[in-house]
Design a protein around this motif. Sequence first.
Motif, PDB file in Angstrom:
ATOM      1  N   ILE A   1     -33.777  18.034  26.436  1.00 34.42           N
ATOM      2  CA  ILE A   1     -35.177  17.613  26.306  1.00 34.42           C
ATOM      3  C   ILE A   1     -36.099  18.713  26.844  1.00 34.42           C
ATOM      4  O   ILE A   1     -35.691  19.545  27.670  1.00 34.42           O
ATOM      5  CB  ILE A   1     -35.403  16.295  27.081  1.00 34.42           C
ATOM      6  CG1 ILE A   1     -36.650  15.560  26.585  1.00 34.42           C
ATOM      7  CG2 ILE A   1     -35.453  16.518  28.589  1.00 34.42           C
ATOM      8  CD1 ILE A   1     -36.698  14.097  26.988  1.00 34.42           C
TER       9      ILE A   1
ATOM     10  N   HIS B   1     -33.311   7.694  26.097  1.00 35.22           N
ATOM     11  CA  HIS B   1     -34.619   8.192  25.676  1.00 35.22           C
ATOM     12  C   HIS B   1     -35.529   7.025  25.322  1.00 35.22           C
ATOM     13  O   HIS B   1     -36.681   6.962  25.747  1.00 35.22           O
ATOM     14  CB  HIS B   1     -34.435   9.130  24.473  1.00 35.22           C
ATOM     15  CG  HIS B   1     -35.696   9.708  23.928  1.00 35.22           C
ATOM     16  ND1 HIS B   1     -36.590   8.975  23.180  1.00 35.22           N
ATOM     17  CD2 HIS B   1     -36.223  10.968  24.016  1.00 35.22           C
ATOM     18  CE1 HIS B   1     -37.613   9.751  22.836  1.00 35.22           C
ATOM     19  NE2 HIS B   1     -37.404  10.965  23.321  1.00 35.22           N
TER      20      HIS B   1
ATOM     21  N   LEU C   1     -35.498   7.712  20.237  1.00 30.82           N
ATOM     22  CA  LEU C   1     -34.924   8.971  19.757  1.00 30.82           C
ATOM     23  C   LEU C   1     -34.761   8.919  18.241  1.00 30.82           C
ATOM     24  O   LEU C   1     -33.840   8.286  17.729  1.00 30.82           O
ATOM     25  CB  LEU C   1     -33.573   9.243  20.434  1.00 30.82           C
ATOM     26  CG  LEU C   1     -33.084  10.681  20.280  1.00 30.82           C
ATOM     27  CD1 LEU C   1     -33.990  11.643  21.021  1.00 30.82           C
ATOM     28  CD2 LEU C   1     -31.660  10.828  20.785  1.00 30.82           C
TER      29      LEU C   1
ATOM     30  N   PRO D   1     -39.905  11.017  25.846  1.00 31.05           N
ATOM     31  CA  PRO D   1     -39.022   9.891  26.170  1.00 31.05           C
ATOM     32  C   PRO D   1     -39.817   8.679  26.633  1.00 31.05           C
ATOM     33  O   PRO D   1     -40.850   8.813  27.294  1.00 31.05           O
ATOM     34  CB  PRO D   1     -38.169  10.440  27.313  1.00 31.05           C
ATOM     35  CG  PRO D   1     -39.073  11.419  28.001  1.00 31.05           C
ATOM     36  CD  PRO D   1     -39.869  12.071  26.890  1.00 31.05           C
TER      37      PRO D   1
ATOM     38  N   GLU E   1     -29.578   3.333  21.587  1.00 31.60           N
ATOM     39  CA  GLU E   1     -30.271   4.572  21.230  1.00 31.60           C
ATOM     40  C   GLU E   1     -30.148   4.913  19.757  1.00 31.60           C
ATOM     41  O   GLU E   1     -31.029   5.570  19.197  1.00 31.60           O
ATOM     42  CB  GLU E   1     -29.710   5.727  22.076  1.00 31.60           C
ATOM     43  CG  GLU E   1     -30.549   6.984  22.060  1.00 31.60           C
ATOM     44  CD  GLU E   1     -31.644   6.985  23.124  1.00 31.60           C
ATOM     45  OE1 GLU E   1     -32.657   6.268  22.934  1.00 31.60           O
ATOM     46  OE2 GLU E   1     -31.474   7.686  24.136  1.00 31.60           O
TER      47      GLU E   1
END
Length: 277
Positions: free
Chosen positions: A61, A167, A170, A187, A197
């Motif tokens: 990230i 996150h 995502l 995020p 996710e």
Amino acid sequence: MEEYAERWQLTLLPPFENLSFHYVAPAIRADGTPVILKTSEFSDEFEHGLAALRIFNGRGIARLLECDEEKKVMVLERLQPGTMLESLVPEQDVQATSILAGVMRQLWRPVQGIHTFPTVEQLGQDLTQLRACYAGGYGPFPPRLVEEAMDLFATLSASAEVSMLLHGDLQHYNVLRSGDTWLAIDPKGVVGDPGYEVGASFFNPLPRILEVPNLEQMLARRVAQLSEELGMERARIRGWGLAQCVRNAWSMVANNQLSANPQGVLRCAEILSRLTV
């Protein structure tokens, strides 16, 4: 913004266009480093996103460089060239899906002790608000899909082997090219079953995914590919995809974002519901 430009010795460039809630602008540090200056309108979202950035700490990230928690302002690493992952879909969808899986594996972290992040179970409660909004009914939503999504949120959360910091959003617009690699941005910070996710990847990138002529084939392949690359059961991945499609469609309706095409997202849920895994 001039206050922060002076404080952190930034040269501000014109802000990005088409932003709904936040101020986000490219800037340049005194040493020539390209960065992003970002503010947030929402206190909880800023707090959780900031906490997630600190825990992820640049693994998978964009890095957090500066922050004023009280004023909800942060300076972030600027990813260059910054090409969005959505640019690979549908022509290079296998590669895009593999990139998503790789970013997931880099990001996920166990959460130590007490935390204030929203949990996957709490997010699933949004669907009870759907029923309440329609006086116990389903409004324009197919009852079978709503019931299946509510059941999946409960059963998949309860059967999760581990709980991780995720996150939380995502998908193909939140993964950008950085040199020779790809990294996430923005995020939300959510704690729960890692399988959650994968859900956003089954109705993204909107709206282009809805124009794919062989959407059933594409979603079935994404289920199989994510299962293999993440080491998760296909049924779990299919289930989280369906559950998140329905929850997201409801979120669009509840927030009056009808132009985002909630019916199109429900079409993805219907495909996943019929899919044999």
